[in-house]
Design a protein around this motif. Sequence first.
Motif, short mmCIF file in Angstrom:
data_model
loop_
_atom_site.label_atom_id
_atom_site.label_comp_id
_atom_site.label_asym_id
_atom_site.label_seq_id
_atom_site.Cartn_x
_atom_site.Cartn_y
_atom_site.Cartn_z
N ALA A 41 -50.14 31.14 84.25
CA ALA A 41 -51.37 31.86 83.88
C ALA A 41 -51.03 33.19 83.20
CB ALA A 41 -52.23 32.10 85.12
N VAL A 42 -50.05 33.87 83.76
CA VAL A 42 -49.66 35.18 83.18
C VAL A 42 -49.07 34.96 81.78
CG1 VAL A 42 -48.12 37.17 83.43
CG2 VAL A 42 -49.33 36.28 85.44
N ALA A 43 -48.27 33.90 81.63
CA ALA A 43 -47.66 33.63 80.32
C ALA A 43 -48.74 33.33 79.27
CB ALA A 43 -46.68 32.45 80.43
N ARG A 44 -49.76 32.57 79.68
CA ARG A 44 -50.84 32.25 78.73
C ARG A 44 -51.63 33.51 78.37
NH1 ARG A 44 -54.75 28.56 80.85
NH2 ARG A 44 -53.85 28.62 82.94
N ALA A 45 -51.89 34.33 79.39
CA ALA A 45 -52.61 35.57 79.12
C ALA A 45 -51.77 36.50 78.23
CB ALA A 45 -52.97 36.26 80.43
N ARG A 46 -50.46 36.48 78.45
CA ARG A 46 -49.56 37.32 77.64
C ARG A 46 -49.66 36.92 76.17
NH1 ARG A 46 -47.71 41.67 78.75
NH2 ARG A 46 -46.91 41.01 80.75
N GLU A 47 -49.64 35.61 75.93
CA GLU A 47 -49.74 35.10 74.56
C GLU A 47 -51.08 35.57 73.94
OE1 GLU A 47 -47.26 33.62 73.14
OE2 GLU A 47 -48.41 33.47 71.26
N ALA A 48 -52.14 35.41 74.71
CA ALA A 48 -53.47 35.80 74.22
C ALA A 48 -53.53 37.30 73.95
CB ALA A 48 -54.54 35.42 75.25
N SER A 49 -52.85 38.07 74.80
CA SER A 49 -52.94 39.54 74.67
C SER A 49 -52.37 40.02 73.34
CB SER A 49 -52.22 40.22 75.85
OG SER A 49 -50.82 40.14 75.67
N ARG A 50 -51.43 39.25 72.79
CA ARG A 50 -50.84 39.67 71.50
C ARG A 50 -51.91 39.65 70.42
NH1 ARG A 50 -46.22 36.53 73.54
NH2 ARG A 50 -44.94 38.11 74.55
N THR A 51 -52.65 38.56 70.34
CA THR A 51 -53.70 38.45 69.33
C THR A 51 -54.85 39.40 69.65
OG1 THR A 51 -53.15 36.12 69.33
CG2 THR A 51 -55.09 36.75 68.08
N TRP A 52 -55.27 39.37 70.91
CA TRP A 52 -56.44 40.16 71.34
C TRP A 52 -56.18 41.67 71.16
CZ3 TRP A 52 -61.36 39.18 72.25
CH2 TRP A 52 -62.11 40.02 73.07
N GLY A 53 -54.98 42.08 71.55
CA GLY A 53 -54.63 43.51 71.46
C GLY A 53 -54.47 43.98 70.03
N ALA A 54 -54.12 43.04 69.13
CA ALA A 54 -53.90 43.44 67.73
C ALA A 54 -55.21 43.44 66.93
CB ALA A 54 -52.90 42.47 67.08
N MET A 55 -56.26 42.89 67.51
CA MET A 55 -57.54 42.85 66.79
C MET A 55 -58.13 44.25 66.67
SD MET A 55 -59.30 39.58 68.61
CE MET A 55 -60.92 39.61 67.90
N SER A 56 -58.98 44.45 65.66
CA SER A 56 -59.67 45.74 65.57
C SER A 56 -60.67 45.84 66.71
CB SER A 56 -60.39 45.85 64.23
OG SER A 56 -61.53 45.03 64.25
N VAL A 57 -61.01 47.07 67.07
CA VAL A 57 -61.97 47.25 68.17
C VAL A 57 -63.29 46.58 67.81
CG1 VAL A 57 -63.15 48.97 69.59
CG2 VAL A 57 -60.84 49.40 68.82
N GLY A 58 -63.65 46.66 66.54
CA GLY A 58 -64.91 46.06 66.09
C GLY A 58 -64.90 44.55 66.26
N ASP A 59 -63.78 43.91 65.93
CA ASP A 59 -63.71 42.45 66.09
C ASP A 59 -63.77 42.06 67.57
OD1 ASP A 59 -63.64 42.10 63.42
OD2 ASP A 59 -61.46 41.78 63.27
N ARG A 60 -63.09 42.88 68.37
CA ARG A 60 -63.15 42.59 69.82
C ARG A 60 -64.57 42.76 70.33
NH1 ARG A 60 -57.95 45.15 70.77
NH2 ARG A 60 -59.03 47.08 71.26
N ARG A 61 -65.24 43.78 69.80
CA ARG A 61 -66.63 44.00 70.23
C ARG A 61 -67.48 42.76 69.93
NH1 ARG A 61 -68.57 48.40 67.01
NH2 ARG A 61 -68.78 46.72 65.51
N ASP A 62 -67.29 42.19 68.73
CA ASP A 62 -68.07 41.00 68.38
C ASP A 62 -67.81 39.85 69.37
OD1 ASP A 62 -68.98 42.46 66.30
OD2 ASP A 62 -67.73 41.50 64.77
N GLN A 63 -66.55 39.71 69.75
CA GLN A 63 -66.20 38.65 70.71
C GLN A 63 -66.84 38.92 72.07
OE1 GLN A 63 -64.32 35.84 70.16
NE2 GLN A 63 -64.50 36.44 68.02
N LEU A 64 -66.85 40.19 72.46
CA LEU A 64 -67.42 40.52 73.77
C LEU A 64 -68.94 40.40 73.75
CD1 LEU A 64 -65.07 43.46 74.85
CD2 LEU A 64 -65.10 41.10 75.69
N VAL A 65 -69.54 40.62 72.59
CA VAL A 65 -70.98 40.41 72.47
C VAL A 65 -71.28 38.91 72.65
CG1 VAL A 65 -72.93 40.45 70.86
CG2 VAL A 65 -71.46 42.47 71.09
N ALA A 66 -70.42 38.07 72.05
CA ALA A 66 -70.60 36.62 72.22
C ALA A 66 -70.45 36.23 73.70
CB ALA A 66 -69.58 35.86 71.37
N PHE A 67 -69.48 36.83 74.35
CA PHE A 67 -69.25 36.57 75.79
C PHE A 67 -70.49 37.00 76.58
CE2 PHE A 67 -66.49 38.10 79.62
CZ PHE A 67 -66.75 36.94 80.32
#
Length: 509
Positions: A41-67
């Motif tokens: 689980a940690v390895a999968r989250a680590r992989e995701a964190s690379r993409t998620w952490g590199a996204m702009s704050v605005g793009d992350r915001r859009d994803q969190l709005v969808a969530f």
Amino acid sequence: MVTTTRGTNGKSPEVMESLNPATGEILGTVPVAGGDDVASAVARAREASRTWGAMSVGDRRDQLVAFRRALAGRAEEMAELIHRENGKPRLDALLEVMSALAHLHHAALRADKVLRPHKVSSGLMANFRSTISYHPFGVIAVIGPWNYPLFTPMGSIAYALAAGNAIVFKPSELTPLVGQLLGEIARASIAIPDVLVVVTGDGRTGAVLARAEVDKIAFTGSTATGKKVMAAAAERLTPVLMELGGKDPLIVAEDADVDKAAEAAVWGAMTNAGQACISVERCYVVEPIYDRFVEKAVGEARQVRWGADDEASIGAITMPRQVDIIREHLEDAVARGAKVLLGGADQIRGNFVPPTVLTGVTPEMRIMKEETFGPILPIAKVASAEQAVEQANATRYGLGSAVFGKARARELADKIRAGMTSINSALAYAGVPALPFGGVGDSGFGRIHGDEGLREFSRVKATTEERFPLPVALLSFKLPRGTYDRIKSTIHQLYGGGMVDKLRDKLPF
Ligand code: NAD
């Protein structure tokens, strides 16, 4: 509620059942994650964190709005599950979903402003440009309790996600299905897979996660378990955020609106059947209004309906073990001279504890010192507001608190050693997403919610950049002769002679 069984052939993975605390009905079965499951689980989250952490704050915001929208779309389903798995009334469960959504919304919107890099004065190094920036840690382990199985972990999850981290969430063994549903909604609505991975299990799974290769642990639970988590985290020097228990006081001053204070005290002590970390657990009322307050509080508490039906305001105690603790606290108080004005230990029925009001309570009683976590309001008479503050502060806990009064309410609030205080209401700070939430002492440290919550899940980076060289390069071995004397005189003029005081507003210090 949970029972754990091992696979019949001795090899299949261990599972546990989630039970409805009001009826004993089996609601579902979930795996007990072991070392390999947690590592994966940690390895999968680590992989995701690379993409998620590199996204702009605005793009992350859009994803969190969808969530947020997806969770809002399934609000009733989530509330029904909270109701059945935790035992609280449907209305309380729906309110919990709404409060969680408010934080998800707030965190997503605030992140841009709060986590934007900003310049600071370079002081004497005036030829430098200095900046503070905020970066995700990477993977955050969120270990949660059962009492607010959605709202409480969301206080970490929403802010940690908005700050660019991926999450491995271990819900309480008493409410694993709520955790699983949250994970499912995240998977269905956030475009980056594994940004929120849920692992189920009991304390053993939590213990494995506390030692796993995560970058920070956000723990919410009891003080005793918090200490174990912190000790485990020390092995890898993993930073921790600790949201622990409380013994929150409510003080009623002489000029308070007594009716309002009594109503709030009863609600604050008994909402969620008293199973809130910020429940009113002790009440201090000054002598001149004491009798009126007690009468009103008993009248209010008498109207609180308890049971499993749809009209009930408070439901079952989620953790059967807690019923014994509540009973012990009541029996200890009575043995030491407390008076039961309503409810009491002898009216406890299975997992249901009646609204209970006690007077004649004294500081050495367990009910005034230890977290009771039941629908109990112990009321102490005090000679003055000062004595109330003194007794309120005579604890190692320091989470929430409340003051009722007019002229000196703010002054009294300031004197209470706690992370949060509501004036002329109980628990209200928890409903304000912009306010940081957390405690001191045995109630823990670090903050969720608000701007502090976003920064809590960010690595702070300091950068300074030379804009132009100075004639005398101080950060070098090649200092001209006489530098020692020049520094001596600078120290004298600037700091000894008071030049900095005179130029306070003009120099960028
Ligand atoms: P708990 O400490 O028993 O368990 C909390 C979580 O820790 C669970 O998920 C559990 O499985 C896990 N756990 C147990 N042993 C562990 C270990 N050795 N290592 C790692 N994880 C382990 O608490 P609880 O009974 O679930 O929750 C009630 C407590 O939580 C109360 O004390 C309440 O005041 C506190 N609480 C605090 C806040 C806050 O924000 N300060 C909010 C809600 C609840």
